[in-house]
Design a protein around this motif. Structure first.
Motif, mmCIF file in Angstrom:
data_model
loop_
_atom_site.group_PDB
_atom_site.id
_atom_site.type_symbol
_atom_site.label_atom_id
_atom_site.label_comp_id
_atom_site.label_asym_id
_atom_site.label_seq_id
_atom_site.Cartn_x
_atom_site.Cartn_y
_atom_site.Cartn_z
ATOM 1 N N PHE A 92 52.945 -61.226 14.349
ATOM 2 C CA PHE A 92 53.696 -61.153 15.602
ATOM 3 C C PHE A 92 54.332 -62.505 15.901
ATOM 4 C CE2 PHE A 92 53.543 -57.874 19.095
ATOM 5 C CZ PHE A 92 54.620 -58.388 19.801
ATOM 6 N N VAL A 93 53.502 -63.543 15.993
ATOM 7 C CA VAL A 93 53.964 -64.898 16.316
ATOM 8 C C VAL A 93 53.453 -65.839 15.235
ATOM 9 C CG1 VAL A 93 53.724 -66.818 17.949
ATOM 10 C CG2 VAL A 93 53.975 -64.484 18.808
ATOM 11 N N ASN A 94 54.346 -66.644 14.685
ATOM 12 C CA ASN A 94 53.907 -67.571 13.641
ATOM 13 C C ASN A 94 53.108 -68.724 14.243
ATOM 14 O OD1 ASN A 94 54.410 -70.122 11.789
ATOM 15 N ND2 ASN A 94 54.478 -68.293 10.521
ATOM 16 N N ASN A 95 51.983 -69.039 13.595
ATOM 17 C CA ASN A 95 51.106 -70.081 14.112
ATOM 18 C C ASN A 95 51.701 -71.482 14.020
ATOM 19 O OD1 ASN A 95 50.515 -68.951 11.415
ATOM 20 N ND2 ASN A 95 49.245 -70.766 11.168
ATOM 21 N N GLU A 96 52.570 -71.720 13.060
ATOM 22 C CA GLU A 96 53.142 -73.070 12.907
ATOM 23 C C GLU A 96 54.390 -73.300 13.743
ATOM 24 O OE1 GLU A 96 53.460 -74.935 9.102
ATOM 25 O OE2 GLU A 96 51.814 -73.750 8.291
ATOM 26 N N THR A 97 55.265 -72.293 13.814
ATOM 27 C CA THR A 97 56.552 -72.472 14.498
ATOM 28 C C THR A 97 56.652 -71.736 15.826
ATOM 29 O OG1 THR A 97 57.443 -70.562 13.349
ATOM 30 C CG2 THR A 97 57.770 -72.716 12.304
ATOM 31 N N GLY A 98 55.778 -70.769 16.053
ATOM 32 C CA GLY A 98 55.859 -69.974 17.281
ATOM 33 C C GLY A 98 56.924 -68.896 17.241
ATOM 34 N N VAL A 99 57.594 -68.739 16.094
ATOM 35 C CA VAL A 99 58.668 -67.751 15.967
ATOM 36 C C VAL A 99 58.107 -66.329 16.128
ATOM 37 C CG1 VAL A 99 60.251 -66.684 14.304
ATOM 38 C CG2 VAL A 99 60.228 -69.176 14.610
ATOM 39 N N ILE A 100 58.808 -65.529 16.942
ATOM 40 C CA ILE A 100 58.385 -64.149 17.220
ATOM 41 C C ILE A 100 59.228 -63.183 16.389
ATOM 42 C CG2 ILE A 100 58.096 -62.381 19.000
ATOM 43 C CD1 ILE A 100 58.089 -64.669 21.093
ATOM 44 N N GLN A 101 58.582 -62.391 15.557
ATOM 45 C CA GLN A 101 59.303 -61.422 14.716
ATOM 46 C C GLN A 101 59.689 -60.184 15.528
ATOM 47 O OE1 GLN A 101 60.343 -62.120 11.775
ATOM 48 N NE2 GLN A 101 59.003 -63.749 11.023
ATOM 49 N N PRO A 102 60.753 -59.485 15.128
ATOM 50 C CA PRO A 102 61.170 -58.260 15.847
ATOM 51 C C PRO A 102 60.228 -57.093 15.523
ATOM 52 C CG PRO A 102 62.622 -58.656 13.970
ATOM 53 C CD PRO A 102 61.651 -59.805 13.990
ATOM 54 N N ILE A 103 59.044 -57.121 16.107
ATOM 55 C CA ILE A 103 57.956 -56.211 15.751
ATOM 56 C C ILE A 103 58.318 -54.738 15.946
ATOM 57 C CG2 ILE A 103 55.602 -55.518 16.442
ATOM 58 C CD1 ILE A 103 55.785 -58.073 14.637
ATOM 59 N N GLN A 104 58.963 -54.428 17.075
ATOM 60 C CA GLN A 104 59.268 -53.029 17.367
ATOM 61 C C GLN A 104 60.223 -52.430 16.327
ATOM 62 O OE1 GLN A 104 60.093 -52.521 21.501
ATOM 63 N NE2 GLN A 104 59.900 -50.294 21.387
ATOM 64 N N GLU A 105 61.240 -53.193 15.962
ATOM 65 C CA GLU A 105 62.201 -52.736 14.951
ATOM 66 C C GLU A 105 61.526 -52.566 13.594
ATOM 67 O OE1 GLU A 105 62.815 -54.971 17.283
ATOM 68 O OE2 GLU A 105 64.957 -55.271 17.643
ATOM 69 N N ILE A 106 60.646 -53.510 13.255
ATOM 70 C CA ILE A 106 59.938 -53.460 11.971
ATOM 71 C C ILE A 106 59.048 -52.215 11.918
ATOM 72 C CG2 ILE A 106 58.258 -54.632 10.484
ATOM 73 C CD1 ILE A 106 59.276 -57.310 11.754
ATOM 74 N N ALA A 107 58.347 -51.950 13.026
ATOM 75 C CA ALA A 107 57.458 -50.784 13.079
ATOM 76 C C ALA A 107 58.257 -49.494 12.896
ATOM 77 C CB ALA A 107 56.704 -50.768 14.410
ATOM 78 N N LEU A 108 59.409 -49.431 13.540
ATOM 79 C CA LEU A 108 60.265 -48.241 13.453
ATOM 80 C C LEU A 108 60.686 -47.974 12.011
ATOM 81 C CD1 LEU A 108 61.243 -46.739 16.111
ATOM 82 C CD2 LEU A 108 63.529 -47.521 15.466
ATOM 83 N N LEU A 109 61.175 -49.007 11.336
ATOM 84 C CA LEU A 109 61.620 -48.864 9.942
ATOM 85 C C LEU A 109 60.446 -48.471 9.046
ATOM 86 C CD1 LEU A 109 63.962 -52.002 9.679
ATOM 87 C CD2 LEU A 109 64.678 -49.600 9.668
#
Ligand SMILES: *Cc1c(COP(=O)(O)O)cnc(C)c1O
Length: 382
Positions: free
Chosen positions: A152-169
């Motif tokens: 969900f959130v990268n521990n080093e950079t804090g970048v948030i992935q588009p989780i909802q879109e990924i789950a849908l695909l």
């Protein structure tokens, strides 16, 4: 907060202190409330009721039901239970797993273990901003894909992935979607079911509860095999007498997070922004990773030409981190940063500042002063 030390602690992504209210909740269970929750006598039943409430507190925070929560020793164990379990139980559908090159080692090393046992793993790349490319994911998905695992959130950079879109695909090919939400839980409002998460893990010590406790969310209907065999605890997945004090603590930490998530986020983001804006005034500095899709408590900054290890070593009374790892005397640059296209030099020059709810404005001012002075008096390699 009432833990006295003279360290400016900006390493909350490594671990957090225990919230004093969490400690208060757990202490009776280390003392007089010691019964085994599996015991059928009245004393045991009282403890079992407390465990039930804690389970509800964890479930409530992520929009789950009690039956979907399995207590573990932390995220690493939860990840192992889930990845190996899905691999074993879904191998008839296929043996293909998709994950990302910037995942935590708990995911990468477990995937590597599965590769050695006949599974095929696709490691998605990330763009310069740390986000995956959804087109690359689409191309990688196959009918024999059984699991997509993206943090969900990268521990080093804090970048948030588009989780909802990924789950849908992911669901379009009938695969399961799992997310390591260790750095997201308690910071972002998450309703696991609503955004299509099938499996999720969280860890106590990243959210003001003790180390050695965590939870795995497994959506109703998904069957996983037993990980440890014994008395059939935790839906038969993880046998062994429950870690009662830590479970009570995790429950209380989730309850507090649910109540205070918004106010914490607002306060922390303003401290983080103040820190970042000041540090970016230093020449040749830049932020690593997306600044739009980023969690509120992290700032990963490259101090071009410097050696972050040396800087951190010279920072007395400031706790920050860099992503480099020592493997057998060789220092490796952060694989998360190099996957984003940073040169080894820039990765070695980067420092992660991760803030939390006990940081103060004074602390931030002090850290800015210390770092700025340090840069002026340190050797620049390039
Ligand atoms: C800390 C962390 C883990 C490991 O959690 P433990 O509870 O310490 O095993 C896994 N993933 C991420 C993203 C983390 O930050």
């Amino acid at each position: 907060m009432n833990y006295k030390h003279n360290i400016s602690y900006l390493d909350y992504n490594a671990t957090t202190p225990i919230d004093p209210r969490v400690l208060d909740a757990m202490l009776p269970f280390l003392k007089e409330n010691f019964a085994n929750p599996s015991s059928t006598h009245h004393f045991g039943k009282t403890i079992n009721e407390a465990i039930k409430s804690a389970r509800t507190q964890v479930a409530d925070l992520i929009g789950a039901t009690d039956k979907e929560i399995i207590f573990t020793s932390g995220s690493t164990e939860a990840i192992n239970i889930a990845l190996k379990g899905v691999a074993e139980n879904y191998s008839e559908k296929g043996k293909h797993i998709i994950t990302v090159s910037t995942e935590h080692k708990a995911v990468l090393d477990t995937c590597n273990y599965l590769e050695n046992r006949g599974y095929e793993v696709t490691y998605l790349s990330v763009q310069k901003n740390g986000l995956i490319d959804l087109e690359e994911l689409k191309k990688s998905l196959r009918s024999d894909t059984i699991l997509v695992c993206v943090m969900f959130v990268n521990n080093e950079t804090g970048v948030i992935q588009p989780i909802q879109e990924i789950a849908l695909l992911t669901h379009e090919v009938g695969a399961l979607f799992m997310t390591d939400a260790t750095q997201a839980i308690g910071k972002i409002d998450i309703n696991a079911g609503k955004i299509g998460i099938d499996i999720l893990c969280l860890s106590g010590h990243k959210m003001y509860a003790p180390k050695g406790i965590g939870a795995l969310y497994v959506k109703k209907g998904i069957k996983l095999p037993a990980y440890t065999h014994g008395g059939g605890h935790e839906n038969g997945l993880r046998s062994g007498t429950l870690n009662v004090p830590s479970i009570i603590a995790l429950g209380r930490a989730c309850e507090i997070a649910e109540q205070e998530i918004q106010q914490d986020a607002e306060r922390i983001v303003s401290l983080r922004n103040e820190l970042e804006n000041e540090l970016l005034k230093i020449p040749d500095t830049f932020v690593n990773g997306s600044t739009e899709n980023r969690i509120h408590n992290v700032s990963n900054i490259c101090f071009k030409g410097f050696d972050a290890n040396v800087l951190i070593g010279r920072m007395k009374n400031v706790a920050v981190s860099n992503g480099s790892a020592c493997t057998s005397a060789i220092v490796e640059p952060s694989y998360v940063l190099t996957a984003m296209g940073l040169s080894d030099d820039d990765a070695f020059a980067s420092i992660r500042f991760s803030l939390g709810k006990f940081n103060t404005k004074e602390e931030i001012k002090l850290v800015v002063k210390i770092v700025s002075e340090l840069i002026k008096t340190s050797f620049r390699y390039a």
